[in-house]
Structure formats: C-alpha cells, structure tokens
Design a protein around this motif. Structure first.
Motif: not given
Length: 330
Positions: A62, A58, A140, A65-66
């Motif tokens: 992220r 996860q 997180y 993507h970021d």
C-alpha cells in the motif's frame, strides 16, 4: 442478522433469526425467535469474529502504491525508499508478519541483523516508522510504532563535520571556474547540489532567483545581489547555468565526480592535508551555510535559508555553538 418469517396454518406467523457466518456454502447460526435475545447473541458472535490482521507486506504494498510510486516524493527519495524497503521486506515479510505481532524486540533484532551497515540500518528503521504511521492513518493498526524508544546504532557521522574557512579557501583556490562558482552558490544560498545544477534562466526574473527544492518542494526566493548577481550575470545565457565540457547540462552525478577528482588530486599533492580534505564533501557547504547564518543571526533565519519547516531539522545542520561571553563581576 437475517430474519425469516414462516406462516402457520392455525397460528400467527413466527420470525426466526440467524447469524450469517459466511463461507461457501453459506453457513447460518440459528439465534431463536426472541428478537431481544437474538440481537444479544448476534452481538456476542460478531464480537468474537476475528478480522485477519494486516501484514507487513500488505502495508508495504500500500505504501509503495500510495507514496513511493505516486510521484508524491522526489525521485531520489523514492529510489532510496525502494532500496531501504528491500531488507525490511526480507526480514519482516518472509514469512509475512502481522503488524500486531511486531514488537520492539524484533526491531532490535533487525538492527543487529544489519549491524554491518549501521547508517543504512538506521535509515531503514526510520522508513519502517514512516510506513507504520501511514498504516495507522489507514486504520491498519492503532499501536504506536514498535521502533519507538528502541536505540539505533550510534554513528560517527557527518554531524560533527564543519568546513573551516581556510579549508574552503584552499580547495577553492585549486578548483576550476565552474566548481568555484558552484561552491560560492552552495555557500551563499545554502541549497543542495541537485538544486544548484538545475538552476535555469527561467528561474530568474524580476531580480529574484526562484528555487523549488527537489527533495521537499519548498519554494525559496533570493534577491539577486552581491556575489549571487556576479555568478548569475556571468552564467545566465538563456539556458542552465552550469554545463559539462560537451555543453550539456551538468548533472548531480557529474558534479560529484568532478569534486572527488579534485579532492583526490589535492590529497596526492598535499598529503599533510589529507585528513581535512577526505572529510570535505560538496554537500557539507549546505551545513556550513546553515551554521554560519546561525552564528551571525539565529536558528530561525538559518531555517528559512535552508528551506526547512522546523528549526529542529535545521539544528541537525548546525555544526557549531555560539561563542559565549563570560559574566562581568559585580
């Protein structure tokens, strides 16, 4: 906390309190009719409620993507990160490990697992820490990176390689004009090969050469004087300064191929110099520039020339210490 009030025919209405436990169908836990006690029970149940831990995959998704796919990093850096991430996901993401279950011992196991490629393994753990710290920013995890304090592979790397002047001059004397100009430009500016081959006439105005480093985005300006002026005046034809034999812009890959070919030819002709020539990579000229600036000035001047944000980074490029002077007897 949910509340429901029920009317009574012969007495005052009564309010009942419930804890919403969710689920399908929805489950509610009765908390009684006393508001204070109901709030206390609700708080106890809320504290016990387990929030699923964020997993490594996860976090990786992220970060991809970021950061990696967002254009925030240079294309070459994004490509390296993607390559380094694959074995990390293979180790920590199959099965998918919760972040709070990854410990320093697992980092050591990873380094051992990747011992056949120690340099790459060290880079992968560096990326792991970068991702972990990004996860901390997102909430997180609140733990420090488990890689902190774990000893990486000891490398016999390039940090000891310094190109002495006589080796530089020897290669220079056997190079063609394009390679000579690139060697000069790399040394007098201290810039990376990728930034040299991308210099265009549009980057030259008002007597200044403007370079935006592809890797970091750092913007540097150089007065066009001396040797730099000689190179630019000779090559500035309204396009890129450097081209291949077909007239197309010279690429970083093509520069490397020409450099390797030159080096191999020299080793074949001068085997007695093989050791020095084999260790000479074009990128070493950036370290030579930083070292020579430091020796003649200081680390901060070298930092500015190389486009670093800190002298700590610059010190990784400095391959020699200054010569010390002995004290005079009193």
């Amino acid at each position: 906390m949910r509340a429901r009030t029920r009317s009574r025919k012969y007495s005052d209405p009564v309010t009942y309190y419930f804890y919403d436990a969710g689920g399908q169908p929805r489950k509610e836990i009765p908390l009684g009719t006393d508001y204070v006690l109901a709030v206390k029970k609700w708080a106890e149940l809320e504290t016990k409620k387990q929030v699923p831990a964020v997993t490594f995959n996860q976090l990786a998704a992220r970060y991809i993507h970021d950061i990696i796919n967002s254009g925030k990093t240079a294309p070459s850096t994004a490509k390296r990160y993607q390559a380094w991430l694959k074995p990390l996901q293979q180790f920590f993401g199959n099965p998918d490990a919760p972040l709070n279950k990854i410990h320093p011992s697992h980092i050591s196991q990873y380094l051992q697992w990747r011992k056949d490629t120690p340099t790459t393994a060290n880079n992968e753990i560096s990326l792991f820490t970068i991702m972990w710290n990004y996860g901390r920013e997102l909430g997180y995890t609140n733990q420090a990176s488990p890689a902190q304090g774990v000893k990486k592979h000891t490398l016999k790397g390039r940090k000891d390689v310094y190109i002495e002047d006589h080796i530089y001059k020897f290669v220079y004397s056997h190079a063609d004009e394009t390679i000579r100009d690139l060697m000069d430009l790399a040394y007098i500016t201290g810039q990376r090969p990728i930034d040299l081959v991308k210099i265009h006439s549009h980057h030259i105005h008002d007597g200044i050469l403007h370079i935006t480093q592809q890797k970091t985005g750092a913007k540097l300006r150089f007065h066009i004087t001396g040797d730099l002026a000689d190179i630019i005046n000779k090559r500035n034809t309204g396009s890129y300064l450097f081209h291949n034999s077909q007239g197309a812009p010279l690429t970083r890959k093509a520069l490397t191929e020409r450099w390797v070919r030159l080096r191999h030819n020299l080793i074949a002709r001068y085997p007695e110099m093989a050791k020095d020539l084999e260790s000479f990579q074009f990128r070493d000229l950036r370290a030579k520039a930083g070292t020579d600036i430091y020796l003649s000035s200081d680390a901060d001047t070298a930092r500015a020339q190389l486009g670093h944000t800190s002298t700590a980074m610059t010190k990784q490029y400095i391959r020699k210490d200054k010569v010390l002077e002995p004290l005079k007897r009193k």
